[in-house]
Design a protein around this motif. Structure first.
Motif, mmCIF file in Angstrom:
data_model
loop_
_atom_site.group_PDB
_atom_site.id
_atom_site.type_symbol
_atom_site.label_atom_id
_atom_site.label_comp_id
_atom_site.label_asym_id
_atom_site.label_seq_id
_atom_site.Cartn_x
_atom_site.Cartn_y
_atom_site.Cartn_z
ATOM 1 N N PHE A 227 0.837 -1.187 0.000
ATOM 2 C CA PHE A 227 0.000 0.000 0.000
ATOM 3 C C PHE A 227 0.879 1.246 0.000
ATOM 4 O O PHE A 227 2.054 1.216 0.373
ATOM 5 C CB PHE A 227 -0.955 0.003 1.199
ATOM 6 C CG PHE A 227 -0.277 -0.049 2.545
ATOM 7 C CD1 PHE A 227 0.113 1.121 3.189
ATOM 8 C CD2 PHE A 227 -0.054 -1.255 3.173
ATOM 9 C CE1 PHE A 227 0.730 1.073 4.436
ATOM 10 C CE2 PHE A 227 0.554 -1.321 4.411
ATOM 11 C CZ PHE A 227 0.950 -0.149 5.049
ATOM 12 N N GLU A 228 0.282 2.310 -0.468
ATOM 13 C CA GLU A 228 0.953 3.607 -0.484
ATOM 14 C C GLU A 228 -0.117 4.679 -0.411
ATOM 15 O O GLU A 228 -1.063 4.689 -1.211
ATOM 16 C CB GLU A 228 1.779 3.767 -1.758
ATOM 17 C CG GLU A 228 2.520 5.111 -1.840
ATOM 18 C CD GLU A 228 3.339 5.237 -3.103
ATOM 19 O OE1 GLU A 228 3.711 6.384 -3.441
ATOM 20 O OE2 GLU A 228 3.583 4.216 -3.765
ATOM 21 N N GLY A 229 0.043 5.583 0.558
ATOM 22 C CA GLY A 229 -0.978 6.611 0.736
ATOM 23 C C GLY A 229 -2.310 5.961 1.042
ATOM 24 O O GLY A 229 -2.440 5.163 1.973
ATOM 25 N N ASN A 230 -3.310 6.265 0.246
ATOM 26 C CA ASN A 230 -4.633 5.666 0.454
ATOM 27 C C ASN A 230 -4.942 4.602 -0.592
ATOM 28 O O ASN A 230 -6.106 4.306 -0.868
ATOM 29 C CB ASN A 230 -5.714 6.751 0.421
ATOM 30 C CG ASN A 230 -5.899 7.331 -0.975
ATOM 31 O OD1 ASN A 230 -4.964 7.343 -1.761
ATOM 32 N ND2 ASN A 230 -7.104 7.808 -1.254
ATOM 33 N N MET A 231 -3.898 3.996 -1.174
ATOM 34 C CA MET A 231 -4.084 2.987 -2.218
ATOM 35 C C MET A 231 -3.540 1.632 -1.756
ATOM 36 O O MET A 231 -2.453 1.553 -1.164
ATOM 37 C CB MET A 231 -3.369 3.400 -3.503
ATOM 38 C CG MET A 231 -3.730 4.777 -4.033
ATOM 39 S SD MET A 231 -5.452 4.895 -4.565
ATOM 40 C CE MET A 231 -5.392 3.885 -6.036
#
Length: 256
Positions: A227-231
């Motif tokens: 995941f990265e940020g809100n993804m």
């Protein structure tokens, strides 16, 4: 998974070999896999013991040998957790009462056509999935072949594609995406679109493996690659996590 592995696997128990081969050919043409044809209950049980992945049986009520189809069905109920439907050209009351006692999930009256075979199989899978056997073996049916069907049986979903069911292990499902009045199920190798709400399909999935992360997305948390940020990353897909679900989602991944 290969396309062959997705096909629903059937065993035909019928002692009229010409009819059995005709049924097998019809079903093969409709994307079902025929594991075998047995002309006695003994042969059917032998094939069942050697093929643990059989999804369903089509059983003629009247079979040659020591056991008829009803006695075979009783053994299947006691030993195997798989659906079956009856084939019959007999409608006398005694036979019907015996047949009802083993709780068939559908039936086919001979003679029948391609459409009737397909509908009977779908009906049996549906009734088995929701645990409602065909208690009234000659009763009126309410099933429509145009219905959206999402069936959970054991560790798989049976998903409709091109007028037949495909067996998709739940572990192969990546995520679900809602778009207006449609819901798409994405698997490792395919996708299935339904004109039903996301909630209806989500309800068929185990809560310990699937998580709502957005009003439009439910994901298989075991297949999240990162995941990265809100993804969230699942394979080549980037799935957004909404603000209302963010705390729950990322708390889960921090504890893994």
């Amino acid at each position: 998974m290969t396309n062959q592995a997705l096909k629903v696997k059937l065993l035909i128990v019928e002692d009229e070999i010409l009819l059995a081969n005709d049924i097998a050919n019809r079903l093969s043409d409709n994307n079902y896999t025929i594991v075998g044809i047995a002309d006695t209950a003994t042969k059917a049980l032998d094939l069942l013991s050697k093929n643990q992945d059989i999804d369903m049986l089509l059983i003629d009520i009247v079979l040659k040998g020591d056991r008829d189809g009803i006695e075979l069905a009783r053994i299947i109920n006691d030993t195997y957790n798989i659906p079956f439907l009856f084939l019959t050209s007999h409608a006398d009351s005694y036979l019907i009462e015996r047949a009802k006692s083993v709780r068939p999930y559908a039936y086919l009256l001979k003679p029948f056509n391609d459409r009737q075979v397909s509908i009977a199989i779908e009906l049996a899978l549906k009734n088995f999935a929701i645990k409602i056997p065909e208690r009234q073996i000659l009763g009126k049916k309410t099933f429509s072949p145009t219905e959206n069907q999402v069936l959970q049986i054991k560790d798989s979903l049976f998903l409709k594609k091109n007028q037949h069911f495909e067996r998709v292990p739940i572990e192969e499902i990546l995520f679900l995406e809602a778009d207006s009045n449609y819901c798409t199920v994405y698997t490792r190798t395919d996708r299935f679109m339904y004109s039903v709400g996301l909630n209806k399909i989500e309800a068929q999935l185990p809560q310990d493996r699937f998580l709502r992360i957005h009003r439009s997305y439910v994901v298989n948390i075991n297949l999240v690659d990162g995941f990265e940020g809100n993804m969230l990353f699942i394979g080549d897909n980037k799935i957004p996590v909404s603000k209302s679900h963010k705390e729950t989602v990322f708390r889960l991944f921090r504890t893994i």
